[in-house]
Motif scaffolding. Structure first.
Motif, PDB file in Angstrom:
ATOM      1  N   ILE A 196     -97.387-101.144 -14.573  1.00  0.00           N
ATOM      2  CA  ILE A 196     -96.505-101.606 -13.204  1.00  0.00           C
ATOM      3  C   ILE A 196     -95.626-102.460 -13.521  1.00  0.00           C
ATOM      4  O   ILE A 196     -93.711-102.291 -12.390  1.00  0.00           O
ATOM      5  CB  ILE A 196     -97.599-101.983 -11.761  1.00  0.00           C
ATOM      6  N   GLN A 211     -92.276-107.366  -5.959  1.00  0.00           N
ATOM      7  CA  GLN A 211     -90.800-106.533  -5.905  1.00  0.00           C
ATOM      8  C   GLN A 211     -90.346-105.309  -5.027  1.00  0.00           C
ATOM      9  O   GLN A 211     -89.612-105.450  -4.267  1.00  0.00           O
ATOM     10  CB  GLN A 211     -91.484-106.329  -7.559  1.00  0.00           C
ATOM     11  N   SER A 218     -91.840-100.916 -11.892  1.00  0.00           N
ATOM     12  CA  SER A 218     -90.735-101.408 -11.095  1.00  0.00           C
ATOM     13  C   SER A 218     -89.608-101.674 -11.883  1.00  0.00           C
ATOM     14  O   SER A 218     -88.691-101.497 -11.495  1.00  0.00           O
ATOM     15  CB  SER A 218     -91.495-102.900 -11.152  1.00  0.00           C
ATOM     16  N   LEU A 230     -95.537 -97.107  -5.266  1.00  0.00           N
ATOM     17  CA  LEU A 230     -95.439 -98.852  -6.393  1.00  0.00           C
ATOM     18  C   LEU A 230     -96.422 -99.915  -5.877  1.00  0.00           C
ATOM     19  O   LEU A 230     -96.268-100.793  -6.254  1.00  0.00           O
ATOM     20  CB  LEU A 230     -93.966 -98.730  -6.556  1.00  0.00           C
ATOM     21  N   GLN A 231     -96.941 -99.836  -4.827  1.00  0.00           N
ATOM     22  CA  GLN A 231     -97.688-100.297  -4.519  1.00  0.00           C
ATOM     23  C   GLN A 231     -99.164-100.469  -4.572  1.00  0.00           C
ATOM     24  O   GLN A 231     -99.931-100.967  -4.633  1.00  0.00           O
ATOM     25  CB  GLN A 231     -97.900-100.835  -2.789  1.00  0.00           C
ATOM     26  N   ASP A 236     -96.795-113.204  -1.074  1.00  0.00           N
ATOM     27  CA  ASP A 236     -97.774-112.097  -1.872  1.00  0.00           C
ATOM     28  C   ASP A 236     -98.469-112.762  -3.856  1.00  0.00           C
ATOM     29  O   ASP A 236     -97.808-113.257  -4.230  1.00  0.00           O
ATOM     30  CB  ASP A 236     -97.600-110.864  -1.594  1.00  0.00           C
ATOM     31  N   GLN A 288    -100.471-100.734  -7.072  1.00  0.00           N
ATOM     32  CA  GLN A 288    -101.190-101.657  -8.446  1.00  0.00           C
ATOM     33  C   GLN A 288    -102.043-102.795  -7.432  1.00  0.00           C
ATOM     34  O   GLN A 288    -103.320-104.111  -8.143  1.00  0.00           O
ATOM     35  CB  GLN A 288    -100.305-102.416  -9.313  1.00  0.00           C
ATOM     36  N   ASP A 289    -101.342-103.269  -6.058  1.00  0.00           N
ATOM     37  CA  ASP A 289    -102.023-104.537  -5.632  1.00  0.00           C
ATOM     38  C   ASP A 289    -103.535-103.971  -5.023  1.00  0.00           C
ATOM     39  O   ASP A 289    -104.639-104.967  -4.963  1.00  0.00           O
ATOM     40  CB  ASP A 289    -101.165-104.255  -4.722  1.00  0.00           C
ATOM     41  N   SER A 308     -96.143-106.974  -8.552  1.00  0.00           N
ATOM     42  CA  SER A 308     -95.660-105.412  -7.923  1.00  0.00           C
ATOM     43  C   SER A 308     -94.893-105.737  -6.358  1.00  0.00           C
ATOM     44  O   SER A 308     -93.891-104.562  -5.815  1.00  0.00           O
ATOM     45  CB  SER A 308     -96.367-104.812  -8.749  1.00  0.00           C
ATOM     46  N   LEU A 309     -96.288-105.860  -5.643  1.00  0.00           N
ATOM     47  CA  LEU A 309     -96.063-106.179  -3.851  1.00  0.00           C
ATOM     48  C   LEU A 309     -94.231-106.862  -4.038  1.00  0.00           C
ATOM     49  O   LEU A 309     -93.728-106.222  -2.991  1.00  0.00           O
ATOM     50  CB  LEU A 309     -97.048-106.497  -3.733  1.00  0.00           C
ATOM     51  N   SER A 368     -99.740-110.454  -5.249  1.00  0.00           N
ATOM     52  CA  SER A 368     -98.891-109.352  -6.669  1.00  0.00           C
ATOM     53  C   SER A 368     -97.559-108.933  -6.462  1.00  0.00           C
ATOM     54  O   SER A 368     -96.394-109.289  -5.642  1.00  0.00           O
ATOM     55  CB  SER A 368     -99.397-107.740  -5.792  1.00  0.00           C
TER      56      SER A 368
END
Lengths: 122, 182
Positions: free
Chosen positions: B44, A16, B48, B100-101, A9, B103-104, A13-14, A11
């Motif tokens: 984010i 993670q 995180s 928390l997803q 991915d 931002q994607d 954050s994704l 992203s």
């Protein structure tokens, strides 16, 4: 020995959150930032499951799946799409490319683990 | 006031002003969107990191609790309360991971909006760029040609805008998405 999952991915954050969820369930996770990076890492070590996004720079998820399915070692490895895309048209393309399942973001960790366990076991 | 000739110069001036004014607005819109992207990215990242640190601390705390429970005779109501807390924490962790997803999803929407802003800027540039000199003896023909050129440019630009920007994020909330196994 823990099973290894390749999470692809763009992203951070994704990735993670995916890694966090899978590691908590006892899986090893290899991360890749786009399709090309995913393909390179998949070639370095054959993993037990590939979990990939669709819309990424350099190489998208569908292209990654097609490339992986051309490799002998990945013809039977389960590949799941994890993407914001939810149209039937895209799902059909995913299935045609060789995906074994389609998960629409955002994912619930509990349900993600249930699916992963169903596909590759604990 | 009697107008003997077509006000082509005024028309050009108006279109140039509209184009310039529109582009200035779009530049500001793009700057705000980029700033929003940076702020969301930083937020984010910190969320995180904090979330992971809190989760690790809670896990370690749970290990200490488990050791205490194994070593000492804890009353049943206290044990039940601890189990309830553990279960509640697990549920909230799942909700946090899902949330928390965001931002994607938002980064894809913002990127798409920025592409549209740039497409509009290109369209306005086209409106402004059709400023070639006209032959006064063929004013009517020239203005028709001028308007056709602008119209064609807008059509091409609009087609590019709608064709190259497929909507990839249809989510209206942060509810978890569907799952299909083939």
């Amino acid at each position: 020995m823990a099973k290894t999952i390749l999470a692809v991915d763009d992203s951070g954050s994704l990735r993670q959150m995916v890694a966090f969820s899978l590691k908590a369930a006892g899986y090893d996770v290899v991360q890749a930032v786009d399709g090309q990076d995913g393909l390179n890492k998949a070639k370095e070590k054959t993993v037990d499951l590939v979990l990939t996004d669709q819309n990424m720079p350099i190489m998208d998820g569908l292209t990654l799946i097609k490339n992986l399915r051309e490799l002998g070692s990945y013809q039977k490895v389960p590949i799941l799409m994890l993407t914001t895309e939810s149209s039937d048209e895209m799902k059909a393309k995913g299935k045609a490319a060789g995906a074994n399942g389609w998960l629409v973001k955002p994912f619930d960790p509990k349900r993600l683990i249930e699916v992963v366990q169903k596909v590759i076991g604990s | 006031m009697e107008i003997k000739t077509l006000p082509i110069a005024e028309l050009r001036k108006l279109l140039a002003a509209v184009s310039d004014h529109g582009k200035q607005h779009l530049i500001e819109v793009e700057a705000d969107l980029l700033q929003t992207t940076y702020l969301l990215s930083e937020a984010i990242e910190k969320l995180s990191t904090s979330f992971t640190a809190v989760h690790e601390a809670v896990c370690e705390q749970q290990q200490v609790l488990d050791a205490l429970v194994a070593k000492y005779a804890i009353e049943k109501p206290v044990l039940e309360k601890l189990e309830t807390f553990k279960s509640k924490i697990g549920e909230e962790v799942n909700v946090a991971v899902t949330s928390l997803q965001f931002q994607d999803l938002t980064s894809q929407l913002i990127a798409r909006t920025i592409k549209r802003v740039n497409g509009l800027k290109d369209l306005l540039h086209e409106v402004e760029s059709h400023s070639n000199e006209m032959d006064p003896s063929h004013e009517h023909e020239e203005i028709v040609k001028f308007l056709e050129e602008i119209s064609n440019s807008l059509q091409v630009g609009s087609h590019a805008l709608s064709g190259g920007l497929r909507r990839s994020v249809g989510q209206k909330d942060m509810a978890t998405g569907e799952i299909d196994l083939f």
